[in-house]
Write a protein that holds these residues in place. Structure first.
Motif, PDB file in Angstrom:
ATOM      1  N   LYS A 221      12.071  11.894   6.395  1.00 44.69           N
ATOM      2  CA  LYS A 221      11.383  10.699   6.860  1.00 44.69           C
ATOM      3  C   LYS A 221      11.919   9.496   6.103  1.00 44.69           C
ATOM      4  O   LYS A 221      11.947   9.482   4.871  1.00 44.69           O
ATOM      5  CB  LYS A 221       9.873  10.825   6.611  1.00 44.69           C
ATOM      6  N   LEU A 222      12.384   8.484   6.841  1.00 39.31           N
ATOM      7  CA  LEU A 222      12.813   7.225   6.248  1.00 39.31           C
ATOM      8  C   LEU A 222      11.747   6.171   6.528  1.00 39.31           C
ATOM      9  O   LEU A 222      11.356   5.965   7.678  1.00 39.31           O
ATOM     10  CB  LEU A 222      14.160   6.775   6.822  1.00 39.31           C
ATOM     11  N   MET A 223      11.294   5.512   5.474  1.00 40.83           N
ATOM     12  CA  MET A 223      10.288   4.464   5.618  1.00 40.83           C
ATOM     13  C   MET A 223      10.768   3.201   4.926  1.00 40.83           C
ATOM     14  O   MET A 223      11.262   3.249   3.787  1.00 40.83           O
ATOM     15  CB  MET A 223       8.958   4.902   4.999  1.00 40.83           C
ATOM     16  N   ALA A 224      10.643   2.072   5.611  1.00 39.69           N
ATOM     17  CA  ALA A 224      10.919   0.799   4.955  1.00 39.69           C
ATOM     18  C   ALA A 224       9.916   0.607   3.825  1.00 39.69           C
ATOM     19  O   ALA A 224       8.763   1.050   3.921  1.00 39.69           O
ATOM     20  CB  ALA A 224      10.808  -0.342   5.966  1.00 39.69           C
ATOM     21  N   TRP A 225      10.361  -0.040   2.749  1.00 41.13           N
ATOM     22  CA  TRP A 225       9.430  -0.234   1.641  1.00 41.13           C
ATOM     23  C   TRP A 225       8.180  -0.985   2.095  1.00 41.13           C
ATOM     24  O   TRP A 225       7.075  -0.706   1.622  1.00 41.13           O
ATOM     25  CB  TRP A 225      10.082  -0.971   0.482  1.00 41.13           C
ATOM     26  N   SER A 226       8.324  -1.903   3.013  1.00 38.51           N
ATOM     27  CA  SER A 226       7.160  -2.646   3.507  1.00 38.51           C
ATOM     28  C   SER A 226       6.142  -1.703   4.157  1.00 38.51           C
ATOM     29  O   SER A 226       4.931  -1.925   4.054  1.00 38.51           O
ATOM     30  CB  SER A 226       7.595  -3.718   4.509  1.00 38.51           C
ATOM     31  N   GLU A 227       6.617  -0.621   4.789  1.00 38.85           N
ATOM     32  CA  GLU A 227       5.708   0.359   5.385  1.00 38.85           C
ATOM     33  C   GLU A 227       4.976   1.157   4.316  1.00 38.85           C
ATOM     34  O   GLU A 227       3.781   1.448   4.449  1.00 38.85           O
ATOM     35  CB  GLU A 227       6.482   1.307   6.299  1.00 38.85           C
ATOM     36  N   VAL A 228       5.709   1.538   3.266  1.00 42.58           N
ATOM     37  CA  VAL A 228       5.080   2.267   2.169  1.00 42.58           C
ATOM     38  C   VAL A 228       4.040   1.384   1.480  1.00 42.58           C
ATOM     39  O   VAL A 228       2.902   1.801   1.235  1.00 42.58           O
ATOM     40  CB  VAL A 228       6.139   2.742   1.156  1.00 42.58           C
ATOM     41  N   ALA A 229       4.426   0.133   1.194  1.00 38.31           N
ATOM     42  CA  ALA A 229       3.510  -0.784   0.500  1.00 38.31           C
ATOM     43  C   ALA A 229       2.244  -1.028   1.309  1.00 38.31           C
ATOM     44  O   ALA A 229       1.154  -1.184   0.746  1.00 38.31           O
ATOM     45  CB  ALA A 229       4.223  -2.103   0.210  1.00 38.31           C
ATOM     46  N   ALA A 230       2.373  -1.042   2.644  1.00 35.45           N
ATOM     47  CA  ALA A 230       1.216  -1.305   3.504  1.00 35.45           C
ATOM     48  C   ALA A 230       0.196  -0.172   3.474  1.00 35.45           C
ATOM     49  O   ALA A 230      -0.964  -0.368   3.871  1.00 35.45           O
ATOM     50  CB  ALA A 230       1.682  -1.551   4.936  1.00 35.45           C
ATOM     51  N   LEU A 231       0.609   1.018   3.015  1.00 38.74           N
ATOM     52  CA  LEU A 231      -0.322   2.150   2.924  1.00 38.74           C
ATOM     53  C   LEU A 231      -1.254   2.044   1.717  1.00 38.74           C
ATOM     54  O   LEU A 231      -2.274   2.736   1.659  1.00 38.74           O
ATOM     55  CB  LEU A 231       0.441   3.469   2.846  1.00 38.74           C
ATOM     56  N   PHE A 232      -0.909   1.176   0.764  1.00 41.14           N
ATOM     57  CA  PHE A 232      -1.729   1.008  -0.432  1.00 41.14           C
ATOM     58  C   PHE A 232      -2.744  -0.107  -0.232  1.00 41.14           C
ATOM     59  O   PHE A 232      -2.482  -1.065   0.495  1.00 41.14           O
ATOM     60  CB  PHE A 232      -0.849   0.670  -1.646  1.00 41.14           C
ATOM     61  N   PRO A 233      -3.901  -0.003  -0.874  1.00 36.43           N
ATOM     62  CA  PRO A 233      -4.859  -1.109  -0.808  1.00 36.43           C
ATOM     63  C   PRO A 233      -4.288  -2.351  -1.468  1.00 36.43           C
ATOM     64  O   PRO A 233      -3.511  -2.261  -2.428  1.00 36.43           O
ATOM     65  CB  PRO A 233      -6.080  -0.571  -1.561  1.00 36.43           C
ATOM     66  N   HIS A 234      -4.670  -3.506  -0.963  1.00 38.32           N
ATOM     67  CA  HIS A 234      -4.163  -4.758  -1.527  1.00 38.32           C
ATOM     68  C   HIS A 234      -4.790  -5.005  -2.889  1.00 38.32           C
ATOM     69  O   HIS A 234      -6.004  -4.954  -3.054  1.00 38.32           O
ATOM     70  CB  HIS A 234      -4.478  -5.934  -0.602  1.00 38.32           C
ATOM     71  N   ILE A 235      -3.937  -5.247  -3.874  1.00 40.00           N
ATOM     72  CA  ILE A 235      -4.389  -5.586  -5.222  1.00 40.00           C
ATOM     73  C   ILE A 235      -3.736  -6.907  -5.594  1.00 40.00           C
ATOM     74  O   ILE A 235      -2.508  -7.024  -5.555  1.00 40.00           O
ATOM     75  CB  ILE A 235      -3.993  -4.499  -6.235  1.00 40.00           C
ATOM     76  N   PRO A 236      -4.514  -7.936  -5.943  1.00 39.43           N
ATOM     77  CA  PRO A 236      -3.914  -9.229  -6.296  1.00 39.43           C
ATOM     78  C   PRO A 236      -2.911  -9.097  -7.422  1.00 39.43           C
ATOM     79  O   PRO A 236      -3.078  -8.274  -8.331  1.00 39.43           O
ATOM     80  CB  PRO A 236      -5.140 -10.067  -6.727  1.00 39.43           C
ATOM     81  N   ALA A 237      -1.858  -9.876  -7.347  1.00 38.27           N
ATOM     82  CA  ALA A 237      -0.805  -9.832  -8.360  1.00 38.27           C
ATOM     83  C   ALA A 237      -1.387 -10.051  -9.746  1.00 38.27           C
ATOM     84  O   ALA A 237      -2.222 -10.928  -9.954  1.00 38.27           O
ATOM     85  CB  ALA A 237       0.263 -10.884  -8.057  1.00 38.27           C
ATOM     86  N   GLY A 238      -0.954  -9.234 -10.695  1.00 37.36           N
ATOM     87  CA  GLY A 238      -1.426  -9.354 -12.063  1.00 37.36           C
ATOM     88  C   GLY A 238      -2.668  -8.551 -12.353  1.00 37.36           C
ATOM     89  O   GLY A 238      -3.098  -8.455 -13.499  1.00 37.36           O
TER      90      GLY A 238
END
Length: 271
Positions: A221-238
């Protein structure tokens, strides 16, 4: 390379637990072997080049009567040129192997991100270091995969782990979008997939996952990093961790973790 072995079952053709139970006490054993570099002779002084090494970690907890020992589902990762394993994930236990095959526990940290899973998380792939330049996040981290059972089906998840001691796991993704299939010999397992390898492709900003579908069909399975990142809950930078780098306690914790990795001789610790 890490691989596993287990004794022959009592009835290789059986599908019921009492037919497929292994003769004890060892139900699964991990082995480590160093692959030879093409065109390069092995270094005779390298203690890891002596052949196949049987890995063994015993937590010291007493065994229950009739219990089978299963040393499996360890996720390896490399930190500063040294090999470590995530031996379990909730809590997260990090162990280090020695050339004689014995493993010692270095760190133990809670993993709140796994608390809502339907079963205890177990390991799949190696954890790979993701540079901040690749992910676009504030700092480097390790990316790995675990799985959990839900009604005789596997669900697989990415996780993010600190890139420094004590290697706390601080984020878990939604289930990975890979193809599950029915187990060929045990029909009660309706949806099975098992990721076994993980790699980054910097030139295309992709993640490559090698896995087995239904314990019989190899897939990639090849996934763009943006697809992998979208599977995680959003956490504000820092704010990746409550004890972020801006938190003084976090810096002390990391310094303490580093102090437990002194040169060539390692002393065990627990956090």
């Amino acid at each position: 390379m890490l691989f596993g072995s287990k004794p022959w079952p009592k009835d290789p053709s059986g599908t019921k637990p009492e037919q497929t139970a292994c003769e004890g006490p060892w139900a699964f054993q991990p082995w480590l072997i160093q692959l030879k570099h093409y065109g390069r002779e092995p270094d005779p002084s390298d203690p890891w080049s002596k052949g196949i090494i049987r890995m063994q970690y015993l937590s010291g907890e007493p065994m229950k009567e009739g219990e089978l020992l299963k040393e499996k589902n360890w996720n390896p990762f490399v930190y500063k040129g040294r090999l470590f394993f995530s031996q379990q994930f909730n809590p997260h236990v990090v162990i280090q192997p020695h050339p004689n095959g014995t493993c010692v526990k270095l760190f133990e940290t809670p993993s709140r991100v796994f608390r809502n899973l339907t079963s205890k998380p177990r390991g799949n792939t190696q954890a790979v270091l993701v540079p901040s330049a690749f992910s676009g996040e504030a700092r480097d981290f390790y990316l790995g995969v675990v799985h959990a059972e839900n009604n005789r089906a596997y669900q697989n998840y990415f996780y993010k782990m600190q890139a420094h001691p004590p290697f706390r796991i601080y984020a878990r993704s939604k289930p990975m979008p890979i193809i599950n299939s029915k187990h060929p010999r045990n029909p009660v397992w309706t949806d099975v997939s098992f990721p076994m390898s993980l790699d980054l492709l910097p030139e295309t900003s992709q993640v490559m996952i090698g896995y087995g579908s239904g314990d019989q069909i190899p897939r990639v399975k090849l996934m763009a990093w943006s697809e992998v990142a979208a599977l995680f809950p959003h956490i504000p930078a820092g704010n990746e961790l409550v004890y972020s780098w801006r938190n003084r306690a976090a810096r002390k914790l990391t310094a303490l973790g580093e102090s437990l990795l002194p040169g060539d001789s390692l002393s065990g610790g627990e956090l």
